[in-house]
Write an enzyme that holds these catalytic residues in place. Sequence first.
Site, PDB file in Angstrom:
ATOM      1  N   GLU A  32       0.842  -1.197   0.000  1.00 34.25           N
ATOM      2  CA  GLU A  32       0.000   0.000   0.000  1.00 34.25           C
ATOM      3  C   GLU A  32       0.872   1.240   0.000  1.00 34.25           C
ATOM      4  O   GLU A  32       1.921   1.284   0.643  1.00 34.25           O
ATOM      5  CB  GLU A  32      -0.915   0.005   1.224  1.00 34.25           C
ATOM      6  N   GLU A  44       2.641   0.159   3.760  1.00 31.75           N
ATOM      7  CA  GLU A  44       2.774  -1.150   4.391  1.00 31.75           C
ATOM      8  C   GLU A  44       2.759  -2.249   3.347  1.00 31.75           C
ATOM      9  O   GLU A  44       2.344  -2.034   2.210  1.00 31.75           O
ATOM     10  CB  GLU A  44       1.656  -1.396   5.410  1.00 31.75           C
ATOM     11  N   ASN A  46       1.644  -6.460   2.985  1.00 29.37           N
ATOM     12  CA  ASN A  46       0.947  -7.600   3.582  1.00 29.37           C
ATOM     13  C   ASN A  46       1.212  -8.833   2.731  1.00 29.37           C
ATOM     14  O   ASN A  46       1.077  -8.776   1.509  1.00 29.37           O
ATOM     15  CB  ASN A  46      -0.562  -7.350   3.643  1.00 29.37           C
ATOM     16  N   ARG A  48      -0.428 -11.242   1.958  1.00 28.79           N
ATOM     17  CA  ARG A  48      -1.747 -11.850   1.710  1.00 28.79           C
ATOM     18  C   ARG A  48      -2.525 -10.936   0.777  1.00 28.79           C
ATOM     19  O   ARG A  48      -2.143  -9.803   0.532  1.00 28.79           O
ATOM     20  CB  ARG A  48      -2.515 -12.010   3.023  1.00 28.79           C
ATOM     21  N   VAL A  51      -8.521  -7.347   1.802  1.00 23.48           N
ATOM     22  CA  VAL A  51      -9.976  -7.443   1.766  1.00 23.48           C
ATOM     23  C   VAL A  51     -10.539  -6.628   0.591  1.00 23.48           C
ATOM     24  O   VAL A  51     -11.609  -6.922   0.080  1.00 23.48           O
ATOM     25  CB  VAL A  51     -10.583  -7.013   3.130  1.00 23.48           C
ATOM     26  N   ARG A  94     -17.415  -1.125   2.965  1.00 25.75           N
ATOM     27  CA  ARG A  94     -17.428  -2.159   3.988  1.00 25.75           C
ATOM     28  C   ARG A  94     -18.668  -1.956   4.840  1.00 25.75           C
ATOM     29  O   ARG A  94     -18.859  -0.889   5.421  1.00 25.75           O
ATOM     30  CB  ARG A  94     -16.193  -2.062   4.876  1.00 25.75           C
TER      31      ARG A  94
END
Length: 195
Positions: A32, A44, A46, A48, A51, A94
Site C-alpha cells: 500500500e 505497508e 501484507n 496476503r 480485503v 465495507r
Amino acid sequence: SPGVTDEMRSKMYAGAKNLFSALKYRGAGTIEFLVTGNNFYFMEVNARVQVEHPVSEFVSGIDIIRQQILACIKNKVNYNNQNVQIKGWSIEARINAKAPGVVTKLEVPGGMGVRFDSFLYNGYKVLPHYDSMVAKLIVYDDTRNAAIKKLLRCLDELVIEGVPTNIEEQKQILNNKKFISGNFGTSFYEEYFGK
C-alpha cells in the site's frame, strides 16, 4: 486514487517488484502507498490478498484469488505488468454491524458491475466477538462519478434488518462534496464524523 497517473503507477509497480524481489517473496501480496500531489510513499506490505481485492479484480479483469492459487501450486501467474490493463473505476463499501443481533431481512442489490461479498443470510446471528465487517459491497463503472452514483443506488437497495449497520454513514460519505472531489486525505473520516 484520482491523482494517480500512469507514470506514477509504473513507478509504484517497479518499487513493489523490487521490494518483493529483495525479500525473495513468492506468492500473492499487497503493498500500500499513500499519495499526495505528484508523490507517493510506501505505507505497508501484507503477505496476503487484501480485503479490498475485488476492487482490483474489477478494474483489471483478473481473478486475483485464482492467480494466488496458481502462484502457490504452479509457482507462476498468468499475468505480468505489461499485459495488465487497468480500466474504469471501482469502489468498495465495507458494511459493518454496529451491534450484535439476528438478521431478520436481507435484500441484496445486483446488476452489471455490482458484487456483494458476505456470509449473511436471514436468521444469521451476528455475534460481538469478531470483526464487525459483515459484508462488502463493490461496484464498477466507467468513471469515478458513475461508480459513486452506482454505489449510492446499491446502498439504497441494500436491506439488512435486525442488525444496526453503517449503511447510512456510507451514503453520507459518498454524498460529501469533499469525497466527491477526490481531494481528501486519511483524516477525512475523523474530520467529517468527529470520531
